[in-house]
Design a protein around this motif. Structure first.
Motif, PDB file in Angstrom:
ATOM      1  N   ARG A 154       0.836  -1.199   0.000  1.00 56.35           N
ATOM      2  CA  ARG A 154       0.000   0.000   0.000  1.00 56.35           C
ATOM      3  C   ARG A 154       0.873   1.252   0.000  1.00 56.35           C
ATOM      4  NH1 ARG A 154      -3.403  -0.506   5.180  1.00 56.35           N
ATOM      5  NH2 ARG A 154      -3.939   1.697   4.788  1.00 56.35           N
ATOM      6  N   ILE A 155       0.306   2.344  -0.472  1.00 57.64           N
ATOM      7  CA  ILE A 155       0.895   3.674  -0.334  1.00 57.64           C
ATOM      8  C   ILE A 155      -0.253   4.598   0.030  1.00 57.64           C
ATOM      9  CG2 ILE A 155       2.113   5.591  -1.442  1.00 57.64           C
ATOM     10  CD1 ILE A 155       3.386   3.585  -3.350  1.00 57.64           C
ATOM     11  N   ASP A 156      -0.225   5.118   1.241  1.00 52.62           N
ATOM     12  CA  ASP A 156      -1.321   5.943   1.736  1.00 52.62           C
ATOM     13  C   ASP A 156      -1.095   7.437   1.482  1.00 52.62           C
ATOM     14  OD1 ASP A 156      -3.094   3.958   3.427  1.00 52.62           O
ATOM     15  OD2 ASP A 156      -0.992   3.485   3.879  1.00 52.62           O
ATOM     16  N   PHE A 157       0.138   7.879   1.685  1.00 53.52           N
ATOM     17  CA  PHE A 157       0.456   9.294   1.547  1.00 53.52           C
ATOM     18  C   PHE A 157       1.596   9.485   0.553  1.00 53.52           C
ATOM     19  CE2 PHE A 157      -0.266   9.287   6.432  1.00 53.52           C
ATOM     20  CZ  PHE A 157      -1.639   9.150   6.262  1.00 53.52           C
ATOM     21  N   LEU A 158       1.470  10.465  -0.298  1.00 58.73           N
ATOM     22  CA  LEU A 158       2.574  10.884  -1.162  1.00 58.73           C
ATOM     23  C   LEU A 158       2.806  12.368  -0.920  1.00 58.73           C
ATOM     24  CD1 LEU A 158       4.626  10.725  -3.494  1.00 58.73           C
ATOM     25  CD2 LEU A 158       2.704  11.092  -5.079  1.00 58.73           C
ATOM     26  N   ILE A 159       3.988  12.704  -0.417  1.00 57.37           N
ATOM     27  CA  ILE A 159       4.344  14.095  -0.179  1.00 57.37           C
ATOM     28  C   ILE A 159       5.408  14.479  -1.200  1.00 57.37           C
ATOM     29  CG2 ILE A 159       4.976  15.806   1.528  1.00 57.37           C
ATOM     30  CD1 ILE A 159       2.588  13.963   2.320  1.00 57.37           C
ATOM     31  N   ARG A 169      -6.004   4.877  -6.138  1.00 59.32           N
ATOM     32  CA  ARG A 169      -7.345   4.761  -6.722  1.00 59.32           C
ATOM     33  C   ARG A 169      -7.917   3.357  -6.496  1.00 59.32           C
ATOM     34  NH1 ARG A 169      -6.287   5.975 -11.699  1.00 59.32           N
ATOM     35  NH2 ARG A 169      -7.008   8.135 -11.839  1.00 59.32           N
ATOM     36  N   ALA A 170      -7.076   2.347  -6.658  1.00 64.78           N
ATOM     37  CA  ALA A 170      -7.525   0.964  -6.452  1.00 64.78           C
ATOM     38  C   ALA A 170      -7.903   0.725  -4.990  1.00 64.78           C
ATOM     39  CB  ALA A 170      -6.428  -0.014  -6.880  1.00 64.78           C
ATOM     40  N   ALA A 171      -7.189   1.369  -4.072  1.00 65.86           N
ATOM     41  CA  ALA A 171      -7.474   1.211  -2.644  1.00 65.86           C
ATOM     42  C   ALA A 171      -8.669   2.042  -2.207  1.00 65.86           C
ATOM     43  CB  ALA A 171      -6.244   1.608  -1.825  1.00 65.86           C
TER      44      ALA A 171
END
Length: 244
Positions: free
Chosen positions: A78-83, A126-128
């Motif tokens: 998973r990747i929840d945050f992208l800064i 988007r998938a998550a």
């Protein structure tokens, strides 16, 4: 009376911070980790003193961001945050005196780098059905800074990209916002002409530079469950300098 900072629980969340091992990026990494997030720094030059997981990534190269995203997803799922914090200021010279290659490099890192990182990460978010993207822009993108045409143009592009992508993902559970800081006190400012730095301070109604912690606190809020109805938005961090 001192006001207390908010507490956020990011336990189980995976955060990517580009340029996350120094300056503003390091403060953001620390703040998200304080809330329990697993932080991965995407940086061109790894910092041996950083305590965070690092991956050598050139954000100006879409193949590099694609590969990094796939490695992280394979490892964490998973990747929840992208800064998007990685940036390059470049020279401070009149437009007609700019080295063309350097002008292109500034835009490549600051604007195309945000595009590449978003393009690599958005499909997983988007998938998550959930995610947070925070783009670190600059007040220069709103005002236009003299003798910094490439930097100003690149950051203006980041603001427009934020608004566009925010609308695209508005119903996907993914919020996309940007910060537009005025000058922030970092080691980078120590390399600048002090008269130039003082001029930036003089432009602030608060009469001071911003701090990396002030930036990181705003990022934390934008990543938190307290932020639910803001997307495609630009948040100023200017000490009152911003007028629109």
């Amino acid at each position: 009376m001192a006001y207390a900072n908010a507490d956020y629980d990011f336990t189980g969340c995976v955060a990517v911070v580009t340029g996350g091992t120094g300056g503003i990026g390091a403060a953001i990494s620390e703040r998200l980790a304080k809330g329990g997030a697993q932080v991965v720094c995407w940086d061109l030059k790894p910092n041996p003193e950083s305590r965070f997981t690092q991956d050598t990534v050139d954000v100006s190269d879409p193949a590099s961001t694609d590969a990094a995203a796939q490695r992280l997803l394979a490892r964490s799922g998973r990747i929840d945050f992208l800064i998007n914090n990685a940036g390059y200021a470049g020279s401070t010279v009149p437009l007609d005196e700019y080295d063309v290659a350097e002008w292109h490099r500034i835009v490549s890192v600051n604007l195309l780098g945000v595009f590449h990182a978003c393009r690599s990460v958005v499909p997983a978010m988007r998938a998550a059905g959930q995610g947070r993207i925070v783009n670190i822009a600059s007040l220069a993108g709103k005002e236009g800074t003299p003798n910094a045409s490439a930097y100003s143009a690149s950051k203006a592009g980041v603001l427009a990209l934020t608004k566009s992508l925010g609308k695209e993902l508005a119903n996907a559970g993914v919020l996309v916002n940007a910060l537009a800081p005025a000058a922030v006190k970092t080691a980078l400012l120590q390399q600048m002409d002090q008269a130039h730095v003082q001029n930036m301070i003089n432009k602030s109604p608060m009469g001071r530079l911003g701090t990396v912690d002030e930036v990181s606190e705003m990022v934390a809020w934008l990543c938190s469950g307290s932020c639910t109805f803001n997307t495609g938005a630009v948040f100023d961090l200017s000490g009152g300098r911003a007028t629109y």
